[in-house]
Design a protein around this motif. Structure first.
Motif: not given
Length: 270
Positions: A12-14, A42-43, A48-50, A268-269
Motif C-alpha cells: 500500500c504505497l500511496e 496491496g495494489p 513499494t519494494l523498490r 486511512a486506507c
C-alpha cells in the motif's frame, strides 16, 4: 533527526507516501523502521519494494511472513495463493536484485541507543533480547548464503515443531525460529505456538495467551515494536509493546510511530 517505525505496508504505497509527507520525513536525516510484510495483498507491491530498497541506509527492515513467502514463490517452491499481488515483482526485470536485497534483511533489529527492538510478529517468552538476536542470526546467515538459502526456503513452511528446544537441529530449528519471529500470535508459558486463532486477544484457545501477555516473558522490560496482528488494531494491552499493524491492506489504517516521543500518525486506507 527522528526515527519512525511503520507497520505492515503490504504494497500500500500511496498511504505510506502520504504519511511520510505528513511527518515531513527527510531521508537524509531521518530513519524509517519497517516492521515486516512490505509486500503482498496491496495494489503496488513492486513499487513499494523498490521504494524501501532505494532508501538505502535510511531504512531498517525486518522480514515478515509475506516477504518470506514471496521469496519462496520467486524460487518456484510455492505457488501464488488467491489474493496474492506478487506477479508484478515476479515479472519485473529487477526481480532477482529485489530478492537478493530482501535476503539481506534481518528478522530482528535492536537499537541499544534508542532502546527499541523491532520484529514482525513477536519474541517468544523464553528468550531474552540477546538470545533472540542470536537465534535470528542463525536464519539470517542461511538466507544470505548463496549455497543454503534455497534449501531453507524449500523447507520453511510448516507448523512443526511448535516449541523451542536447544536440541533442535537443521530445518526444524530454522523453521521454529522463523515461525516465532514472523507468524506468532498466541503461545503458552513454555513458548508452545498456536496457529489456528488469528483474531483478537480474546480468541485465545485454552492454555494460550498473546505472546506479550505471558507473565514469565523475559523481555517484559524491553520496548518491542511489532506488526503482523491486524486484529489488535494497534492496541496491545501490555507495557513496552507497540503494535503497529492497523490493517491498512484490509481497509483500516497505516500507522507510523516516532520512536523518540511515541507519537502516532495514521492514514486511512481505502
Amino acid at each position: 533527526m527522528a526515527t519512525y517505525a511503520v507497520g505492515d505496508i503490504q504494497g500500500c504505497l500511496e498511504p505510506l507516501l502520504h504519511l511520510l509527507e505528513q511527518i515531513d520525513f527527510d531521508p537524509t536525516t531521518d530513519k524509517l523502521w519497517v516492521a515486516g510484510d512490505l509486500i503482498n495483498r496491496g495494489p503496488r507491491s513492486l513499487e513499494t519494494l523498490r521504494f524501501i530498497r532505494d532508501l538505502g541506509d535510511t531504512a531498517e527492515v525486518v522480514l515478515g511472513n509475506h516477504d518470506l513467502s514471496f521469496l519462496a514463490v520467486a524460487e518456484g517452491f510455492q505457488p501464488m495463493r488467491d489474493g496474492d499481488t506478487l506477479e508484478d515483482i515476479i515479472r519485473a526485470p529487477d526481480c532477482e536484485e529485489l530478492c537478493h536485497w530482501l535476503r539481506q534483511q534481518k528478522l530482528v533489529h535492536h537499537d541499544e541507543s534508542l532502546g527499541y527492538t523491532m520484529v514482525h510478529a513477536g519474541i517468544p517468552p523464553q528468550w531474552t533480547i540477546k538470545k533472540a538476536l542470536r537465534r535470528a542470526a542463525e536464519v539470517e546467515t542461511v538466507l544470505q548464503d548463496e549455497q543454503r538459502y534455497q534449501d531453507f526456503l524449500l523447507h520453511m513452511f510448516g507448523s512443526e515443531p511448535r516449541v523451542w528446544s536447544k536440541n533442535l537441529k537443521g530445518q526444524d530449528r530454522l523453521r521454529i525460529i522463523t515461525n516465532y519471529f514472523t507468524r506468532m500470535r498466541f503461545c503458552d508459558a513454555d513458548g508452545q505456538l498456536e496457529f489456528q486463532a488469528k483474531s483478537g486477544p480474546d480468541s485465545a484457545p485454552k492454555g494460550f495467551k498473546p505472546w506479550y501477555k505471558i507473565k514469565q516473558r523475559k523481555t517484559r522490560e524491553n520496548r518491542i515494536i511489532f506488526g503482523h496482528w491486524a486484529a489488535l488494531q494497534g492496541h496491545a494491552d501490555a507495557a513496552n509493546v507497540f503494535a503497529l499493524d492497523t490493517g491498512c491492506v484490509w481497509g483500516g489504517h497505516l500507522t507510523i510511530m516516532c520512536l523518540e516521543d511515541q507519537t502516532l500518525y495514521s492514514c486511512a486506507c481505502d
